[in-house]
Design an enzyme around this catalytic site. Structure first.
Site, short mmCIF file in Angstrom:
data_model
loop_
_atom_site.label_atom_id
_atom_site.label_comp_id
_atom_site.label_asym_id
_atom_site.label_seq_id
_atom_site.Cartn_x
_atom_site.Cartn_y
_atom_site.Cartn_z
N SER A 77 0.84 -1.23 0.08
CA SER A 77 0.09 0.04 -0.03
C SER A 77 0.80 1.29 -0.11
CB SER A 77 -0.94 -0.17 1.26
OG SER A 77 -1.81 1.07 1.12
N HIS A 117 -7.10 -5.50 -0.34
CA HIS A 117 -6.05 -4.85 -0.03
C HIS A 117 -5.32 -5.43 1.25
CE1 HIS A 117 -3.82 -1.12 -0.62
NE2 HIS A 117 -3.95 -0.70 0.25
#
Length: 509
Positions: A266, A471
Site C-alpha cells: 500500500s 487490500h
C-alpha cells in the site's frame, strides 16, 4: 410474597389438607398468576431479544450506517443506490461534526472509554520484537535519525530460526508497511503465515521499517510529538527522508556492495515510487522492488475515502474535520473496538470486520477472526492527517500521482508552479514486480495496469487468482502464503539468481 402464599395454598389443596370450599377464590388467583407469569415470560423473552440485538441496535447500526453498510440484502439495491446512500450518510456525519465543532470520527465514538477489558493472552500487548522473540526468532531494534530530525525505529529478524551458526544471510529484504501500519503488520499472523517469518525461514536477513509518527517512530530531535510541526508531513516527506535514511543505514550495516530487496504494501509502495522517481540514485542501490497492492494512480477507487476528495481543496476544513495532527488515533472507532476485543461475540465480530476493512475492501472468507484482538492492539499505529489529505487530492485530480497541493499561491511558493509536480515515473529504472488483486478498493485494476505501463523495467504484474482477495488480505489472509507469498518468493529467488549470475559474468570480464 403474595405469589408464595398462593403456591402454598395450591399445594395444601392438592394434598387434601384444606377444603376447596374455603378456597373458591383460588382459581381466579391462579388464573391471574398464570396470566402474569405468561406476561412475564413474554416480557423476558422480548427483553432477551433486545439484549441479543443490543449491539446491532445501539452500536453496529450507527457504525455500519456511517460506512454506508445496510443489513438488507445487498441485491435489493442497485450499485447507484448504494453509492447514493453511502454519500448521503457520510455527508450527514460531516454536518454533525461541523455543527458540534467536533472531529469526524469522534462523532461515532466518544473520547471517554466506558468499557474496561483485560485478556489472558499477553501477546495482544506485545511489541514487534517481543512477538518475534515469542516465536523463537532473534529480534533486533535499530534507531535511525532522518536528515530532518525524525527518530525512527527499525526492527530486524537477522537470521532464520533454525540456524545454528548465527551467520547473518547475505540475502536482504526490507519490508515497509502501509498507511496506519507498523512493523507488526508483517508478523502478526505468526510463523508460516506472516511474510516476515516466511522470508526469514527462506534465508533472508529481514528488516522491518516504521514510518515517522507510528507507534515505534513517534519522536523528533526537537519537535514535540503532539505538535502540528511534528505531524506536518505526507508520504512525500517519508519518501524523501525516512526511506533513504533506512536504506542508507542498512547499507552501512551490511556493506555498500549489498543489494537490498524492497517489499512494500500500500503506502509502502507509494513511497518507493516517489523515492525512485525523484532520488534516482536509489534505482542502482536497491536490487529490486516488489509492490503488494500498489498505490500510485488513484482514479479507480471504490473505498469511501474517495468521499473526502471533494473537500481536499479546502485543506483547513479537512484538517479540522479529521484532526490537524494525527489521523484516526485510537480515540475513536477502533480504539473502542480494541477495548472490547476480548469480550467479542458474533455481533461485534461483524462490527470489527466492517470498520477495519471499510477503507480497503472486505473478504470475510479470508479473514482469520482469531487475529482480531492482536490486530486491534496494533492498528492503527499512527499516520498524519496530511497524508490522508494528500491521497484525497490525488483522487480529486483524476488519480494524478503528484506532490502535495497547497493551492495556487502555496504551490508557487513551494514548487514555483501553479500546480504541484507529478512524479516522473519514467525515471524509475529499478526492476519492479506488481502484485495486485481484483477486490482492492484502493489499488484498482485500471490504476495498477496504468502504473505497470509507466515503469521502465517491469518484472511482472501478478494478479492474485482469487476474485474476493482484497487490500488487507496481502497481510493477513488465511491463504496469503499460498496465493501471494509463494509467488513473491519465486520472484525474489529468480531476481537473486539473475543478479548473482550477472555478478559472476562481470567478475570474469
Amino acid at each position: 410474597m403474595r405469589l408464595q402464599c398462593v403456591l402454598l395454598v395450591f399445594v395444601l389443596l392438592q394434598f387434601g389438607v384444606i377444603d376447596c370450599r374455603y378456597v373458591s377464590w383460588l382459581p381466579d388467583v391462579l388464573g391471574t398468576v398464570t396470566n402474569k407469569t405468561t406476561q412475564l415470560t413474554n416480557y423476558v423473552r422480548e427483553k432477551g431479544r433486545s439484549i441479543k440485538h443490543f449491539y446491532v441496535e445501539n452500536v453496529r447500526n450507527k457504525i455500519t450506517s456511517y460506512f454506508g453498510i445496510n443489513n438488507k440484502d445487498e441485491s435489493e439495491y442497485s450499485g447507484d443506490d448504494k453509492q447514493v446512500r453511502i454519500k448521503n450518510k457520510f455527508n450527514e456525519y460531516i454536518s454533525e461534526a461541523q455543527q458540534n465543532d467536533n472531529k469526524l470520527f469522534d462523532v461515532i465514538a466518544s473520547h471517554q472509554l466506558e468499557y474496561k477489558c483485560s485478556d489472558d493472552d499477553p501477546s495482544i500487548l506485545m511489541t514487534t520484537p517481543q512477538l518475534i522473540a515469542l516465536h523463537g526468532y532473534s529480534a533486533e531494534s535499530h534507531t535511525v535519525v532522518t536528515d530532518d530530525g525524525y527518530i525512527l525505529t527499525v526492527h530486524r529478524i537477522p537470521y532464520p530460526k533454525k540456524i545454528t551458526n548465527r551467520i547473518i544471510p547475505r540475502k536482504t529484504v526490507l519490508l515497509h508497511h502501509g498507511l496506519l501500519g507498523s512493523s507488526a503488520d508483517w508478523i502478526i499472523a505468526g510463523p508460516e503465515k506472516s511474510l516476515g517469518y516466511i522470508l526469514s525461514d527462506a534465508g533472508y536477513d529481514v528488516w522491518l521499517a516504521n514510518v515517522r509518527g507510528n507507534t515505534y517512530s513517534r519522536a523528533h530531535v526537537s519537535r514535540p510529538s503532539d505538535s502540528f510541526a511534528f505531524w506536518n508531513f505526507t508520504f512525500h516527506d517519508v519518501s524523501q527522508h525516512d526511506l533513504p535514511a533506512v536504506i542508507d543505514y542498512i547499507m552501512d550495516v551490511k556493506g555498500w556492495d549489498a543489494k537490498v530487496n524492497y517489499v512494500g504494501h500500500s503506502m509502502g509502495t507509494t513511497i518507493l515510487f516517489a523515492l525512485l522517481s525523484t532520488k534516482t540514485q536509489y534505482n542502482k542501490i536497491l536490487r529490486a522492488g516488489y509492490a503488494l497492492a500498489p498505490v500510485a494512480y488513484m482514479s479507480d477507487i471504490k473505498s469511501p475515502i474517495r468521499l473526502l476528495a471533494k473537500f481536499s481543496n479546502n485543506i483547513e476544513f479537512l484538517m479540522k474535520l479529521l484532526g490537524a495532527n494525527e489521523f484516526l488515533p485510537q480515540n475513536a472507532v477502533l480504539r473502542w473496538l480494541s477495548k472490547k476485543a476480548c469480550e467479542i461475540n458474533n455481533f461485534e465480530e461483524a462490527i470489527c470486520e466492517n470498520s477495519l476493512f471499510v477503507l480497503c475492501g472486505h473478504d470475510e472468507k479470508q479473514f482469520n477472526i482469531s487475529l482480531l484482538p492482536i490486530i486491534l492492539g496494533h492498528v492503527p499505529a499512527g499516520a498524519s492527517t496530511k497524508t490522508l489529505v494528500h491521497y484525497a487530492q490525488e483522487i480529486r485530480n483524476k488519480g494524478r500521482f503528484q506532490q502535495f497541493d497547497y493551492g495556487a499561491e502555496g504551490n508557487y511558493k513551494e514548487y514555483g508552479t501553479e500546480t504541484p509536480p507529478e512524479y516522473p515515473l519514467h525515471k524509475v529504472t529499478l526492476p519492479i514486480a506488481l502484485l495486485s488483486s481484483q477486490n482492492d478498493w484502493l489499488a484498482g485494476d485500471a490504476d495498477v495496469v496504468n502504473l505497470y505501463d509507466q515503469l521502465s523495467n517491469p518484472i511482472e504484474h501478478y494478479v492474485v487468482p482469487l476474485k474476493e482477495f482484497n487490500h488487507i488480505d496481502f497481510l493477513w489472509a488465511k491463504d496469503a502464503p499460498k496465493l501471494v507469498y509463494a509467488k513473491l518468493l519465486q520472484l525474489l529467488e529468480e531476481g537473486v539468481s539473475n543478479n548473482y549470475n550477472m555478478d559472476i559474468e562481470n567478475a570474469i570480464i
